[in-house]
Design a protein around this motif. Structure first.
Motif, PDB file in Angstrom:
ATOM      1  N   GLN A 185       0.761  -1.234   0.031  1.00 11.79           N
ATOM      2  CA  GLN A 185      -0.063   0.038  -0.093  1.00 11.79           C
ATOM      3  C   GLN A 185       0.996   1.360   0.102  1.00 11.79           C
ATOM      4  N   ALA A 186       1.996   1.270   0.773  1.00 12.80           N
ATOM      5  CA  ALA A 186       2.834   2.580   0.743  1.00 12.80           C
ATOM      6  C   ALA A 186       3.487   2.686  -0.761  1.00 12.80           C
ATOM      7  N   LEU A 187       3.844   1.423  -1.333  1.00 12.49           N
ATOM      8  CA  LEU A 187       4.334   1.840  -2.695  1.00 12.49           C
ATOM      9  C   LEU A 187       3.318   2.181  -3.625  1.00 12.49           C
ATOM     10  N   ALA A 188       2.259   1.543  -3.497  1.00 13.56           N
ATOM     11  CA  ALA A 188       0.951   1.888  -4.438  1.00 13.56           C
ATOM     12  C   ALA A 188       0.465   3.275  -4.258  1.00 13.56           C
ATOM     13  N   ASN A 189       0.570   3.794  -3.207  1.00 14.90           N
ATOM     14  CA  ASN A 189       0.461   5.288  -2.857  1.00 14.90           C
ATOM     15  C   ASN A 189       1.397   6.290  -3.332  1.00 14.90           C
ATOM     16  N   ALA A 190       2.692   5.919  -3.170  1.00  9.55           N
ATOM     17  CA  ALA A 190       3.829   6.784  -3.751  1.00  9.55           C
ATOM     18  C   ALA A 190       3.689   6.619  -5.277  1.00  9.55           C
ATOM     19  N   ARG A 191       3.449   5.572  -5.805  1.00 13.79           N
ATOM     20  CA  ARG A 191       3.343   5.617  -7.236  1.00 13.79           C
ATOM     21  C   ARG A 191       1.845   6.327  -7.711  1.00 13.79           C
ATOM     22  N   HIS A 192       0.874   6.177  -7.002  1.00 17.10           N
ATOM     23  CA  HIS A 192      -0.346   6.951  -7.414  1.00 17.10           C
ATOM     24  C   HIS A 192      -0.025   8.647  -7.544  1.00 17.10           C
ATOM     25  N   PHE A 193       0.719   9.033  -6.604  1.00 18.77           N
ATOM     26  CA  PHE A 193       1.078  10.659  -6.415  1.00 18.77           C
ATOM     27  C   PHE A 193       2.103  11.008  -7.741  1.00 18.77           C
TER      28      PHE A 193
END
Length: 181
Positions: free
Chosen positions: A20-28
């Motif tokens: 989830q932390a990686l998915a959030n960073a990629r999202h931004f």
């Protein structure tokens, strides 16, 4: 079924948090480049070499390299042991090319490549032993001598997040758009 959906379903605990932390960073990072033309994505807005498309390209390359490190260790790093005081000018230019969009490169293609690399990292996260430790390559920017796979994933998250911040500054300089706020 897409890998991201499988990964979200399978992962629990620490793996789910890392995902989830990686998915959030990629999202931004993706959110920051939304709606840009190729010309805008290739435009420098600061004195650095960084462009929005170049940041997507760089983060993709970094994630791919660390993905390989998690599996193969330091042998995955072609630059291991390089004497950085003697790097030839063409190698410096090649590095700069990773931070900018080159003629003929398209933002949609860079984003698609990023999606593919991200899917591989997500699949790896589902199965890799987080406690496996690899010796780091020799380079002046490493303080540590070794990293676990867990620490490597945290580095990918940190790198993506840091470059998402760079992208936000470049985007705001380009057209006033902000990722947040």
């Amino acid at each position: 079924m897409n890998t991201m959906a499988i990964t979200e379903t399978v992962l629990t605990g620490e793996r789910a948090d890392l995902f989830q932390a990686l998915a959030n960073a990629r999202h931004f990072l993706r959110f920051t480049v939304r709606g840009l033309s190729d010309e805008q994505a290739a435009q420098r807005t600061t004195v650095s070499e960084l462009t929005l498309g170049g940041l997507v390209k760089h983060v993709t390359g970094v994630e791919k390299q660390w993905q390989e490190f998690m599996v193969m260790g330091r042998t995955a790093m072609a630059w291991d042991g390089t004497d950085f005081s003697k790097v030839p000018p063409e190698a410096v230019e090649a590095f700069k090319d990773e931070l900018r969009m080159l003629p003929g490169e398209r933002l949609d293609e860079l984003l698609e490549n990023y999606t593919q690399i991200a899917a591989r990292t997500d699949a790896l996260l589902a199965d890799v032993d987080l406690d496996t430790v690899h010796e780091l390559p020799v380079a002046p920017w490493f303080v540590d001598k070794q990293w676990s796979v867990r620490r490597t994933l945290l580095h990918i998250i940190a790198e993506t997040t840091q470059h998402s911040g760079h992208a936000d500054i470049i985007r705001e300089s380009l057209d006033g758009q902000k990722t947040m706020g």
